[in-house]
Write a protein that holds these residues in place. Structure first.
Motif, PDB file in Angstrom:
ATOM      1  N   ASP A 228     -25.709 -14.979  51.097  1.00 20.22           N
ATOM      2  CA  ASP A 228     -26.103 -14.785  52.489  1.00 20.22           C
ATOM      3  C   ASP A 228     -27.574 -14.410  52.581  1.00 20.22           C
ATOM      4  O   ASP A 228     -28.159 -13.871  51.631  1.00 20.22           O
ATOM      5  N   ALA A 229     -28.161 -14.677  53.733  1.00 17.04           N
ATOM      6  CA  ALA A 229     -29.569 -14.378  53.978  1.00 17.04           C
ATOM      7  C   ALA A 229     -29.699 -13.035  54.686  1.00 17.04           C
ATOM      8  O   ALA A 229     -28.944 -12.732  55.610  1.00 17.04           O
ATOM      9  N   GLY A 230     -30.676 -12.264  54.255  1.00 17.14           N
ATOM     10  CA  GLY A 230     -30.857 -10.934  54.812  1.00 17.14           C
ATOM     11  C   GLY A 230     -31.151 -10.915  56.295  1.00 17.14           C
ATOM     12  O   GLY A 230     -30.826  -9.949  56.988  1.00 17.14           O
ATOM     13  N   LYS A 231     -31.773 -11.986  56.815  1.00 17.48           N
ATOM     14  CA  LYS A 231     -32.108 -12.040  58.236  1.00 17.48           C
ATOM     15  C   LYS A 231     -31.098 -12.826  59.061  1.00 17.48           C
ATOM     16  O   LYS A 231     -31.338 -13.102  60.239  1.00 17.48           O
ATOM     17  N   HIS A 250      -7.170  -8.690  46.845  1.00 16.94           N
ATOM     18  CA  HIS A 250      -7.585  -8.692  45.439  1.00 16.94           C
ATOM     19  C   HIS A 250      -8.179 -10.037  45.030  1.00 16.94           C
ATOM     20  O   HIS A 250      -7.939 -10.520  43.912  1.00 16.94           O
ATOM     21  N   VAL A 251      -8.939 -10.642  45.937  1.00 16.50           N
ATOM     22  CA  VAL A 251      -9.637 -11.891  45.622  1.00 16.50           C
ATOM     23  C   VAL A 251     -10.919 -11.557  44.871  1.00 16.50           C
ATOM     24  O   VAL A 251     -11.729 -10.762  45.346  1.00 16.50           O
ATOM     25  N   PRO A 252     -11.138 -12.141  43.699  1.00 15.68           N
ATOM     26  CA  PRO A 252     -12.390 -11.864  42.975  1.00 15.68           C
ATOM     27  C   PRO A 252     -13.573 -12.505  43.693  1.00 15.68           C
ATOM     28  O   PRO A 252     -13.538 -13.687  44.041  1.00 15.68           O
ATOM     29  N   TYR A 253     -14.608 -11.733  43.920  1.00 14.88           N
ATOM     30  CA  TYR A 253     -15.772 -12.270  44.624  1.00 14.88           C
ATOM     31  C   TYR A 253     -17.033 -11.540  44.188  1.00 14.88           C
ATOM     32  O   TYR A 253     -16.993 -10.395  43.728  1.00 14.88           O
ATOM     33  N   GLN A 254     -18.136 -12.238  44.351  1.00 16.83           N
ATOM     34  CA  GLN A 254     -19.466 -11.639  44.255  1.00 16.83           C
ATOM     35  C   GLN A 254     -20.210 -11.996  45.533  1.00 16.83           C
ATOM     36  O   GLN A 254     -20.121 -13.128  46.009  1.00 16.83           O
ATOM     37  N   HIS A 255     -20.918 -11.028  46.092  1.00 14.01           N
ATOM     38  CA  HIS A 255     -21.645 -11.263  47.338  1.00 14.01           C
ATOM     39  C   HIS A 255     -23.096 -10.853  47.145  1.00 14.01           C
ATOM     40  O   HIS A 255     -23.381  -9.716  46.779  1.00 14.01           O
ATOM     41  N   PHE A 256     -23.992 -11.798  47.385  1.00 15.26           N
ATOM     42  CA  PHE A 256     -25.415 -11.527  47.260  1.00 15.26           C
ATOM     43  C   PHE A 256     -26.091 -11.763  48.602  1.00 15.26           C
ATOM     44  O   PHE A 256     -25.893 -12.808  49.232  1.00 15.26           O
ATOM     45  N   VAL A 257     -26.869 -10.774  49.025  1.00 17.52           N
ATOM     46  CA  VAL A 257     -27.672 -10.901  50.238  1.00 17.52           C
ATOM     47  C   VAL A 257     -29.140 -10.938  49.813  1.00 17.52           C
ATOM     48  O   VAL A 257     -29.606 -10.018  49.117  1.00 17.52           O
ATOM     49  N   TYR A 258     -29.857 -11.967  50.223  1.00 11.58           N
ATOM     50  CA  TYR A 258     -31.232 -12.180  49.803  1.00 11.58           C
ATOM     51  C   TYR A 258     -32.180 -11.606  50.859  1.00 11.58           C
ATOM     52  O   TYR A 258     -32.351 -12.184  51.941  1.00 11.58           O
ATOM     53  N   ALA A 259     -32.735 -10.454  50.540  1.00 13.87           N
ATOM     54  CA  ALA A 259     -33.560  -9.704  51.490  1.00 13.87           C
ATOM     55  C   ALA A 259     -34.739 -10.546  51.973  1.00 13.87           C
ATOM     56  O   ALA A 259     -35.423 -11.197  51.178  1.00 13.87           O
ATOM     57  N   GLY A 260     -34.950 -10.525  53.269  1.00 19.28           N
ATOM     58  CA  GLY A 260     -36.087 -11.230  53.851  1.00 19.28           C
ATOM     59  C   GLY A 260     -35.888 -12.711  54.042  1.00 19.28           C
ATOM     60  O   GLY A 260     -36.734 -13.384  54.641  1.00 19.28           O
ATOM     61  N   ALA A 261     -34.777 -13.262  53.555  1.00 21.11           N
ATOM     62  CA  ALA A 261     -34.536 -14.708  53.658  1.00 21.11           C
ATOM     63  C   ALA A 261     -33.888 -15.054  54.984  1.00 21.11           C
ATOM     64  O   ALA A 261     -33.126 -14.266  55.564  1.00 21.11           O
ATOM     65  N   ARG A 272     -37.872 -22.830  56.535  1.00 22.49           N
ATOM     66  CA  ARG A 272     -37.011 -21.670  56.305  1.00 22.49           C
ATOM     67  C   ARG A 272     -36.681 -21.495  54.819  1.00 22.49           C
ATOM     68  O   ARG A 272     -36.076 -20.493  54.422  1.00 22.49           O
ATOM     69  N   TYR A 273     -37.044 -22.457  54.015  1.00 23.98           N
ATOM     70  CA  TYR A 273     -36.835 -22.386  52.564  1.00 23.98           C
ATOM     71  C   TYR A 273     -37.543 -21.163  51.987  1.00 23.98           C
ATOM     72  O   TYR A 273     -38.705 -20.895  52.285  1.00 23.98           O
ATOM     73  N   ASP A 274     -36.806 -20.439  51.169  1.00 24.32           N
ATOM     74  CA  ASP A 274     -37.362 -19.285  50.453  1.00 24.32           C
ATOM     75  C   ASP A 274     -37.242 -19.599  48.967  1.00 24.32           C
ATOM     76  O   ASP A 274     -36.143 -19.548  48.404  1.00 24.32           O
ATOM     77  N   GLU A 275     -38.347 -19.928  48.339  1.00 26.18           N
ATOM     78  CA  GLU A 275     -38.307 -20.428  46.962  1.00 26.18           C
ATOM     79  C   GLU A 275     -37.671 -19.432  46.003  1.00 26.18           C
ATOM     80  O   GLU A 275     -36.820 -19.800  45.186  1.00 26.18           O
ATOM     81  N   ALA A 276     -38.066 -18.166  46.091  1.00 26.83           N
ATOM     82  CA  ALA A 276     -37.533 -17.171  45.153  1.00 26.83           C
ATOM     83  C   ALA A 276     -36.031 -16.993  45.346  1.00 26.83           C
ATOM     84  O   ALA A 276     -35.259 -16.967  44.374  1.00 26.83           O
TER      85      ALA A 276
END
Length: 294
Positions: A228-231, A250-261, A272-276
């Motif tokens: 997910d994108a932070g913004k 009990h679903v296995p998951y990982q959730h990453f939020v990309y700050a500033g994206a 809107r592309y954020d290369e990093a």
């Protein structure tokens, strides 16, 4: 001239563009409201052109000799009747491989999604990207027209077409029976949906996609990698309820939020592309599929 990024636009313009992209705002309304933020002689129409995709530089070239690519069609009895999509796989024979279903944004099978499909094939997967717009003539080559066509789809039939595509892909002779799904925006929501209806799905990676109803979450068997994108306030608003349902089931998951994206940060054809963020999310995605699908 340097490439435009999200930071070159007023945040309110980006919000208006998100509304336009997702059908909450007409083109006319976007132009009228965006005109308040024009500077330096750039018109509202110019802002829209700057924010719209440019498909000039794919990361994986269509004619890459390391790949075999072609379009495939097959029946979808519960959907619109027939599915058409883009298949990419490594050219060198090396036994059977895991298969990945690639689900596009709300504009159909455009050149960017074909590029994503080739990138996955370069990582050793058999990748297939259906075109939800095929029943309406296919991706028209124009993003505005594609967006308009998309609103005319019967989503019940479209979902059935993606289920049929997943089963067709899984059964290919060059596939090893292990299936993953990745999707972006609309496709992220579809990846979440497929996880609720395909118990055989081995891994799902939704990029900034709408979450399924909490009542459907107990049906998920696949591990999830959620980007997910932070913004992205719209998508993040649904996360707490989704997370609670995932934990309860009990679903296995990982959730990453990309700050500033911004929403759409992985799409390298728009500002809107954020290369990093995109590079990190892609590395995580490939590693996840390789670890879960073998």
């Amino acid at each position: 001239m340097s490439r435009l990024t999200a930071s070159d636009f007023d945040p309110e313009v980006l919000k208006l563009f998100d509304g336009y992209v997702h059908g909450r705002l007409s083109r006319r309304d976007f132009l009228a409201q965006a005109s308040k933020y024009t500077v330096g002689g750039v018109t509202a129409a110019g802002l829209l052109a700057q924010l719209s995709p440019s498909f000039a530089a794919p990361l994986a070239a269509p004619g890459d000799a390391r790949l075999q690519t072609r379009y495939e069609e097959f029946p979808s009895p519960q959907g619109y009747g027939k599915v058409r999509g883009y298949l990419a796989q490594p050219a060198a024979a090396a036994g059977k491989r895991p298969a990945i279903l690639v689900v596009h944004e709300n504009r159909g099978l455009n050149p960017h999604i074909e590029d994503i499909t080739r990138r996955l094939a370069l990582e050793g997967f058999v990748a297939f990207a259906p075109d939800a717009l095929f029943p309406l003539g296919g991706y028209p080559g124009d993003e505005d027209q594609a967006r308009t066509l998309f609103q005319k789809l019967d989503q019940g039939k479209t979902r059935a077409d993606f289920v049929a595509a997943a089963k067709w892909l899984e059964a290919l002779p060059q596939a090893n029976g292990k299936l993953g799904a990745v999707g972006f925006c609309y496709g992220g929501g579809m990846a979440n949906y497929l996880a609720t209806v395909l118990p055989e799905l081995g891994a799902a990676v939704p990029f900034y996609g709408a979450q399924p109803p909490a009542a459907e979450v107990p049906k998920i068997r696949a591990p999830l990698l959620i980007h997910d994108a932070g913004k992205d306030e719209r998508i993040l608003a649904g996360w707490p309820a989704y997370e609670a349902a995932l934990k309860a089931s009990h679903v296995p998951y990982q959730h990453f939020v990309y700050a500033g994206a911004e929403h759409g940060f992985n799409n390298d054809t728009t500002p809107r592309y954020d290369e990093a963020a995109a590079r990190l999310a892609w590395t995580r995605t490939v590693d996840f599929f390789k670890s879960k699908l073998g």
